[in-house]
Scaffold this active site. Structure first.
Site, PDB file in Angstrom:
ATOM      1  N   VAL A   6       0.820  -1.208   0.000  1.00 56.24           N
ATOM      2  CA  VAL A   6       0.000   0.000   0.000  1.00 56.24           C
ATOM      3  C   VAL A   6       0.858   1.264   0.000  1.00 56.24           C
ATOM      4  CG1 VAL A   6      -1.607   1.352   1.414  1.00 56.24           C
ATOM      5  CG2 VAL A   6      -1.955  -1.102   1.133  1.00 56.24           C
ATOM      6  N   CYS A   7       0.491   2.248  -0.858  1.00 53.79           N
ATOM      7  CA  CYS A   7       1.127   3.566  -0.809  1.00 53.79           C
ATOM      8  C   CYS A   7       0.079   4.645  -1.011  1.00 53.79           C
ATOM      9  CB  CYS A   7       2.264   3.693  -1.816  1.00 53.79           C
ATOM     10  SG  CYS A   7       1.754   3.908  -3.524  1.00 53.79           S
ATOM     11  N   GLY A   8       0.495   5.894  -1.151  1.00 48.11           N
ATOM     12  CA  GLY A   8      -0.442   7.008  -1.202  1.00 48.11           C
ATOM     13  C   GLY A   8      -1.329   7.001  -2.437  1.00 48.11           C
ATOM     14  N   THR A  13       5.247   3.823  -5.503  1.00 52.58           N
ATOM     15  CA  THR A  13       6.064   3.161  -4.486  1.00 52.58           C
ATOM     16  C   THR A  13       5.473   1.818  -4.050  1.00 52.58           C
ATOM     17  OG1 THR A  13       4.999   4.530  -2.824  1.00 52.58           O
ATOM     18  CG2 THR A  13       7.106   5.273  -3.614  1.00 52.58           C
ATOM     19  N   VAL A  39      -3.931   3.821  -0.329  1.00 56.53           N
ATOM     20  CA  VAL A  39      -4.262   3.634   1.087  1.00 56.53           C
ATOM     21  C   VAL A  39      -5.766   3.719   1.341  1.00 56.53           C
ATOM     22  CG1 VAL A  39      -3.832   6.069   1.692  1.00 56.53           C
ATOM     23  CG2 VAL A  39      -3.595   4.307   3.436  1.00 56.53           C
TER      24      VAL A  39
END
Lengths: 90, 144
Positions: A6-8, A13, A39
Site C-alpha cells: 500500500v502507498c499514497g 512506491t 491507502v
C-alpha cells in the site's frame, strides 16, 4: 493468503514494495496473492496482511482487520523478510 | 521512456525543504517536455495529502503523481541534494536523492519502477550517485 502493498496513490512506491515482497515470499517458499493499491482503497479490502510505510500504517489505524507490516527500506529484502515472517508466523 | 538522461539530472540541487526538492525534480521533467506544470503541482499536493511515504529507503525519495495528472511521456529525473533535506520521514531522513517519476500508464509505471529497483537495489550505486560530481558517473550506472 492475500497480501496488499500500500502507498499514497497506489501506483509508484507500492509497486516497488510489491515486487520486493514477491521476491521475498518466493525465497521463503510462501504462496500468496500480492496486489498493490492506494491507502484509501486498502481500508475496505479484506486481506490477511498489509505491507506499507510507517506513516501510512498510522493513517490505516484500526480501520483494517489485516495484520499491518511496516517496512522502512523498500530495497532491503532482509528487513522485508523479517517483517513478513513475524506477521505470517504470529 | 527517458531514464536519467543528462538533461534530467541535476547533481547540485539547492532545495532547502521537501517542497523545493520535489519542484526541482519536477521542473527537470517539465523543461525537457515530459510533464506539464500541473503535474509538478500534483506531486507537491500528493506530498501534502499523503505525507512522506514516498521516501522509500534511507536518503531516497521518489515523488510522483498520477499518469492522468499531465504526463506526455514516461521519464525519471534526479536531483542530488549533497547536504540532505528532511521530508519528515521517521526512519529515512535526510533525503539526498530525489527521483522525479512520471509514467503514462500503469504499465509504464511498471517498466520505470523496474529500472529504479534494479539501480537502487545495489547500495554501492546509491553512494556513487550521492557523491557524483560528473554526469558520467550516473550515465555509466544507468547503462549498467
Amino acid at each position: 493468503m492475500k497480501i496488499l502493498a500500500v502507498c499514497g496513490l497506489g501506483q509508484g512506491t507500492s509497486l516497488i514494495l510489491r515486487m520486493n515482497v514477491e521476491t521475498v515470499l518466493r525465497d521463503m517458499g510462501v504462496d500468496a496473492d500480492v496486489e498493490h493499491i492506494d491507502v484509501s482503497a486498502a481500508r475496505s479490502m479484506n486481506v490477511d496482511i498489509i505491507v506499507t510505510s510507517q506513516e501510512l500504517a498510522e493513517t490505516l489505524g484500526t480501520d483494517t482487520g489485516a495484520k499491518v507490516v511496516i517496512v522502512n527500506n523498500y530495497f532491503d529484502n532482509a528487513e522485508i523478510k523479517n517483517a513478513l515472517s513475524a506477521a505470517i508466523n504470529s | 521512456m527517458s531514464f536519467l538522461n543528462k538533461e534530467l539530472v541535476n547533481l547540485h540541487g539547492t532545495a532547502k525543504n521537501a517542497d523545493e526538492a520535489i519542484v526541482q525534480a519536477g521542473e527537470l521533467l517539465v523543461n525537457a517536455g515530459y510533464v506539464s506544470e500541473q503535474y509538478v503541482e500534483k506531486m507537491v499536493e500528493s506530498y501534502h495529502e499523503n505525507g512522506a511515504y514516498f521516501v522509500i529507503a534511507p536518503q531516497i525519495a521518489i515523488p510522483h503523481a498520477r499518469p492522468t495528472d499531465g504526463v506526455e511521456n514516461s521519464a525519471v529525473s534526479l536531483v542530488v541534494l549533497k547536504d540532505g533535506v528532511n521530508f519528515g520521514h521517521a526512519a529515512n531522513d535526510p533525503v539526498r536523492l530525489v527521483f522525479g517519476l512520471a509514467a503514462t500508464s500503469s504499465e509504464a509505471h511498471l517498466k520505470v519502477i523496474q529500472k529504479i529497483v534494479s539501480l537502487l537495489s545495489n547500495s554501492e550505486n546509491i553512494e556513487k550517485m550521492i557523491h557524483s560530481e560528473d554526469y558520467q558517473v550516473i550515465g555509466e550506472l544507468v547503462e549498467g
